[in-house]
Design a protein around this motif. Structure first.
Motif, mmCIF file in Angstrom:
data_model
loop_
_atom_site.group_PDB
_atom_site.id
_atom_site.type_symbol
_atom_site.label_atom_id
_atom_site.label_comp_id
_atom_site.label_asym_id
_atom_site.label_seq_id
_atom_site.Cartn_x
_atom_site.Cartn_y
_atom_site.Cartn_z
ATOM 1 N N ALA A 186 0.819 -1.203 0.000
ATOM 2 C CA ALA A 186 0.000 0.000 0.000
ATOM 3 C C ALA A 186 0.862 1.266 0.000
ATOM 4 O O ALA A 186 1.874 1.346 0.698
ATOM 5 C CB ALA A 186 -0.921 0.001 1.217
ATOM 6 N N SER A 187 0.421 2.249 -0.776
ATOM 7 C CA SER A 187 1.187 3.486 -0.928
ATOM 8 C C SER A 187 1.374 4.222 0.387
ATOM 9 O O SER A 187 2.415 4.854 0.615
ATOM 10 C CB SER A 187 0.497 4.414 -1.936
ATOM 11 N N TYR A 188 0.389 4.167 1.270
ATOM 12 C CA TYR A 188 0.473 4.922 2.516
ATOM 13 C C TYR A 188 1.451 4.307 3.518
ATOM 14 O O TYR A 188 1.731 4.895 4.553
ATOM 15 C CB TYR A 188 -0.914 5.055 3.151
ATOM 16 N N LYS A 189 1.974 3.120 3.205
ATOM 17 C CA LYS A 189 2.948 2.491 4.101
ATOM 18 C C LYS A 189 4.381 2.930 3.798
ATOM 19 O O LYS A 189 5.262 2.799 4.660
ATOM 20 C CB LYS A 189 2.853 0.969 4.003
ATOM 21 N N PHE A 260 -3.836 -3.717 -9.435
ATOM 22 C CA PHE A 260 -4.424 -2.481 -8.901
ATOM 23 C C PHE A 260 -3.442 -1.776 -7.969
ATOM 24 O O PHE A 260 -3.223 -0.564 -8.080
ATOM 25 C CB PHE A 260 -5.720 -2.829 -8.162
ATOM 26 N N ILE A 261 -2.830 -2.527 -7.070
ATOM 27 C CA ILE A 261 -1.864 -1.935 -6.141
ATOM 28 C C ILE A 261 -0.648 -1.430 -6.905
ATOM 29 O O ILE A 261 -0.132 -0.339 -6.630
ATOM 30 C CB ILE A 261 -1.457 -2.967 -5.072
ATOM 31 N N ARG A 262 -0.187 -2.194 -7.885
ATOM 32 C CA ARG A 262 0.956 -1.764 -8.708
ATOM 33 C C ARG A 262 0.659 -0.453 -9.418
ATOM 34 O O ARG A 262 1.476 0.486 -9.382
ATOM 35 C CB ARG A 262 1.267 -2.843 -9.745
ATOM 36 N N ASP A 263 -0.493 -0.359 -10.069
ATOM 37 C CA ASP A 263 -0.827 0.856 -10.804
ATOM 38 C C ASP A 263 -0.948 2.052 -9.873
ATOM 39 O O ASP A 263 -0.542 3.163 -10.214
ATOM 40 C CB ASP A 263 -2.138 0.658 -11.579
ATOM 41 N N LEU A 264 -1.495 1.826 -8.689
ATOM 42 C CA LEU A 264 -1.625 2.913 -7.735
ATOM 43 C C LEU A 264 -0.257 3.371 -7.257
ATOM 44 O O LEU A 264 0.014 4.579 -7.160
ATOM 45 C CB LEU A 264 -2.489 2.450 -6.557
ATOM 46 N N ARG A 265 0.616 2.410 -6.969
ATOM 47 C CA ARG A 265 1.963 2.757 -6.495
ATOM 48 C C ARG A 265 2.751 3.547 -7.541
ATOM 49 O O ARG A 265 3.556 4.415 -7.203
ATOM 50 C CB ARG A 265 2.748 1.483 -6.143
ATOM 51 N N GLN A 266 2.517 3.260 -8.822
ATOM 52 C CA GLN A 266 3.291 3.913 -9.870
ATOM 53 C C GLN A 266 2.641 5.197 -10.375
ATOM 54 O O GLN A 266 3.241 5.935 -11.163
ATOM 55 C CB GLN A 266 3.493 2.947 -11.046
ATOM 56 N N VAL A 280 -15.726 -4.948 -4.292
ATOM 57 C CA VAL A 280 -15.618 -6.195 -3.538
ATOM 58 C C VAL A 280 -14.227 -6.778 -3.767
ATOM 59 O O VAL A 280 -13.774 -6.879 -4.911
ATOM 60 C CB VAL A 280 -16.699 -7.207 -3.963
ATOM 61 N N VAL A 281 -13.569 -7.149 -2.686
ATOM 62 C CA VAL A 281 -12.240 -7.760 -2.757
ATOM 63 C C VAL A 281 -12.347 -9.188 -2.239
ATOM 64 O O VAL A 281 -12.858 -9.418 -1.135
ATOM 65 C CB VAL A 281 -11.215 -6.969 -1.921
ATOM 66 N N ILE A 282 -11.866 -10.141 -3.029
ATOM 67 C CA ILE A 282 -11.931 -11.554 -2.662
ATOM 68 C C ILE A 282 -10.568 -11.984 -2.140
ATOM 69 O O ILE A 282 -9.575 -11.936 -2.857
ATOM 70 C CB ILE A 282 -12.313 -12.441 -3.858
ATOM 71 N N GLY A 283 -10.500 -12.401 -0.874
ATOM 72 C CA GLY A 283 -9.249 -12.850 -0.296
ATOM 73 C C GLY A 283 -9.147 -12.457 1.163
ATOM 74 O O GLY A 283 -9.961 -11.690 1.677
ATOM 75 N N GLY A 284 -8.106 -12.979 1.832
ATOM 76 C CA GLY A 284 -7.970 -12.707 3.258
ATOM 77 C C GLY A 284 -6.571 -12.348 3.694
ATOM 78 O O GLY A 284 -6.278 -12.357 4.894
ATOM 79 N N GLY A 285 -5.712 -12.002 2.737
ATOM 80 C CA GLY A 285 -4.337 -11.684 3.085
ATOM 81 C C GLY A 285 -4.051 -10.194 3.082
ATOM 82 O O GLY A 285 -4.952 -9.360 2.957
ATOM 83 N N MET A 286 -2.759 -9.875 3.183
ATOM 84 C CA MET A 286 -2.345 -8.467 3.219
ATOM 85 C C MET A 286 -2.681 -7.765 1.911
ATOM 86 O O MET A 286 -3.036 -6.580 1.911
ATOM 87 C CB MET A 286 -0.844 -8.384 3.499
ATOM 88 N N THR A 287 -2.580 -8.490 0.795
ATOM 89 C CA THR A 287 -2.909 -7.882 -0.493
ATOM 90 C C THR A 287 -4.376 -7.492 -0.543
ATOM 91 O O THR A 287 -4.729 -6.417 -1.045
ATOM 92 C CB THR A 287 -2.570 -8.849 -1.641
ATOM 93 N N ALA A 288 -5.246 -8.342 -0.014
ATOM 94 C CA ALA A 288 -6.669 -8.029 0.017
ATOM 95 C C ALA A 288 -6.932 -6.778 0.840
ATOM 96 O O ALA A 288 -7.697 -5.891 0.433
ATOM 97 C CB ALA A 288 -7.460 -9.209 0.573
ATOM 98 N N VAL A 289 -6.307 -6.694 1.999
ATOM 99 C CA VAL A 289 -6.498 -5.520 2.862
ATOM 100 C C VAL A 289 -5.953 -4.268 2.196
ATOM 101 O O VAL A 289 -6.613 -3.213 2.182
ATOM 102 C CB VAL A 289 -5.834 -5.747 4.228
ATOM 103 N N ASP A 290 -4.761 -4.354 1.612
ATOM 104 C CA ASP A 290 -4.165 -3.179 0.956
ATOM 105 C C ASP A 290 -5.043 -2.693 -0.188
ATOM 106 O O ASP A 290 -5.245 -1.480 -0.364
ATOM 107 C CB ASP A 290 -2.766 -3.509 0.438
ATOM 108 N N ALA A 291 -5.571 -3.623 -0.969
ATOM 109 C CA ALA A 291 -6.433 -3.232 -2.092
ATOM 110 C C ALA A 291 -7.730 -2.612 -1.588
ATOM 111 O O ALA A 291 -8.184 -1.582 -2.105
ATOM 112 C CB ALA A 291 -6.731 -4.443 -2.974
ATOM 113 N N ALA A 292 -8.329 -3.215 -0.578
ATOM 114 C CA ALA A 292 -9.607 -2.725 -0.066
ATOM 115 C C ALA A 292 -9.472 -1.345 0.555
ATOM 116 O O ALA A 292 -10.270 -0.431 0.270
ATOM 117 C CB ALA A 292 -10.168 -3.717 0.959
ATOM 118 N N VAL A 293 -8.472 -1.168 1.393
ATOM 119 C CA VAL A 293 -8.290 0.125 2.057
ATOM 120 C C VAL A 293 -8.002 1.215 1.034
ATOM 121 O O VAL A 293 -8.551 2.328 1.096
ATOM 122 C CB VAL A 293 -7.168 0.043 3.108
ATOM 123 N N GLN A 294 -7.171 0.897 0.046
ATOM 124 C CA GLN A 294 -6.825 1.925 -0.936
ATOM 125 C C GLN A 294 -7.997 2.255 -1.855
ATOM 126 O O GLN A 294 -8.142 3.397 -2.288
ATOM 127 C CB GLN A 294 -5.590 1.496 -1.724
#
Length: 451
Positions: A186-189, A260-266, A280-294
């Motif tokens: 996530a960009s904010y990290k 999605f996270i890559r495009d946002l970061r760049q 809607v984000v499907i998943g339960g890991g850090m990537t899911a959380v980063d995508a959902a929050v962003q």
């Protein structure tokens, strides 16, 4: 993506530039000198400290915190970086609540651990800001090592090898080094282009060349690397993204969260990024959380994470889960996608409630639908294009001890290799330990395969 191709609900510029700047500011601002002193004074400086054992890179946290407490933060940074050369990024992205801080005696006694991660950032940022690189190269050995992938594992391996006097060439598929640190968090990290600043600082050791646009199986072959170099380290991460395996998942605006996270970061202009109204984000890991929050920070009105098992089984830490819900993200557990509905573009996604049975997870007959104009898959990645001859296990490169693969002279580490927990800090540890083993082999020293 052009405006003409967007569905009515997926549009850029949902928020003003000022609102976006505020939303994507540093999620955990650094400690100042006084705050660091106060935080350091809480450490018991334990003998046989559990925080050291809990860290995959075994940073001596009591030592570096004592060094901060006694007014020598640069020495503290040296202690950190000697174990973890990417200590600055790890201070930002590590799930410390599950690692060092989770094991802290203060956490056990009081429910409030020493701020180990924040103190680590304080020390490493201070040293990096001075432009100082605390390590020097040993005398040149004349040996050359190829590293595939400029992510955390590859960078850690390359730095340790360069420090020991070997010449290293890193082959990187993308236009920027950094791997997960650059493209996958996530960009904010990690604000202010920190990932690239850290790579630039790391390369000051000398003896490391990075060649971009080089992908194994495309422009590179493992046989050619083995013929030209004295050793090869594979740290290319995971390139493939798992599919939902649900009917209709090929509809428009069903995307993978990694992209999605890559495009946002760049992106240099967040107002150009399209985001849905109902995500809607499907998943339960850090990537899911980063995508959902962003997605929420970009202006999505309703964001929901759906995970197929119970919340206690989510691989995202509880801290990250709480951060998501505090950001307005809803989490639904024990549900799996079965169909994506819509006319061209997604409008709804259908789920079945799940149960854990004797033979594993099963779908029940109970169904529900969520409105969605944008869906992100965050259900794991896979290794694509593994070189022939490498033994694989569980879809990853099988390794023994410090990263030894089934092919002599070839090591592997990071997400592409079996073992570990897909964390930056674990990748760093695996790259570092492989480098020590490579150096021992090149120098003709025996080293235990289980080390």
């Amino acid at each position: 993506m052009s405006q003409a191709r967007l569905s009515p609900g997926v549009v850029p510029g949902r928020l003003t530039p000022d609102a976006l700047a505020a939303n994507f500011r540093d999620v955990a601002p650094p400690l100042d000198r006084h705050e660091a002193q106060v935080a350091a004074d809480r450490c018991y400086f334990c003998h046989d400290a559990p925080c050291i054992t809990a860290c995959p890179t075994s940073i001596d946290s009591p030592l570096f915190i004592r060094q901060i407490a006694t007014g020598t933060p640069d020495a503290a940074a040296r202690t950190i970086l000697d174990a973890n050369i990417l200590g600055g990024m790890c201070a930002r992205v590590c799930p410390t609540e599950n690692l060092c801080e989770g094991a802290c005696v203060r956490e056990t006694a009081e429910g409030k651990p020493v701020q180990i991660g924040a103190l680590q950032r304080y020390a490493t940022d201070g040293l990096m800001a001075k432009g100082v690189h605390p390590f020097t190269r040993a005398a040149a050995t004349g040996r050359r090592v190829a590293v595939v992938g400029a992510g955390p594992a590859g960078l850690a391996c390359a730095h340790r090898l360069a420090m020991k006097g070997h010449d290293v060439v890193i082959f990187e598929a993308r236009e920027k080094p950094g791997g997960l640190n650059e493209y996958g968090i996530a960009s904010y990290k990690a604000v202010d282009d920190f990932a690239q600043a850290e790579v630039d600082w790391l390369l000051k050791i000398g003896g490391i060349e990075i060649r971009h646009g080089q992908r194994l199986g495309d422009t590179l072959t493992l046989d050619a690397l083995r013929a030209e170099y004295d050793a090869v380290f594979l740290g290319m991460g995971l390139g493939g993204v798992n599919a939902l395996r649900a009917e209709g998942e090929d509809r428009q605006h069903v995307l993978d969260a990694v992209s999605f996270i890559r495009d946002l970061r760049q992106s240099r202009d967040l107002t150009t990024l399209p985001v849905g109204r109902d995500v809607v984000v499907i998943g339960g890991g850090m990537t899911a959380v980063d995508a959902a929050v962003q997605a929420r920070l970009l202006g999505a009105e309703n964001v929901t994470i759906v995970y197929r098992r119970g919340q206690d089984r989510m691989s995202a830490s509880r801290h990250e889960q709480d951060h998501a819900t505090a950001s307005g993200v809803r989490i639904i557990c024990n549900a799996a996608p079965v169909a994506v509905h819509g006319n061209g573009a997604v409008t709804e996604i259908e789920f079945a409630y799940t149960e854990d049975g004797p033979s594993g997870l099963v779908l029940t007959e109970q169904r529900f639908r969520l409105r969605a104009d944008q869906v992100f898959r965050a259900i794991g990645q896979r290794l694509d294009g593994a070189p022939e001859g490498l033994a694989l296990e569980g879809g990853k490169i099988a390794v023994e001890g410090p990263g030894r693969t089934s092919i002599p002279g070839v090591w592997a580490g990071g997400d592409c290799a079996l073992g570990g927990d897909d964390l930056t800090v674990t990748a760093v540890a695996e790259g570092r330990d492989a480098a020590e083993d490579i150096d021992a082999r090149l120098a003709g020293r025996a080293i235990d395969s289980a080390a």
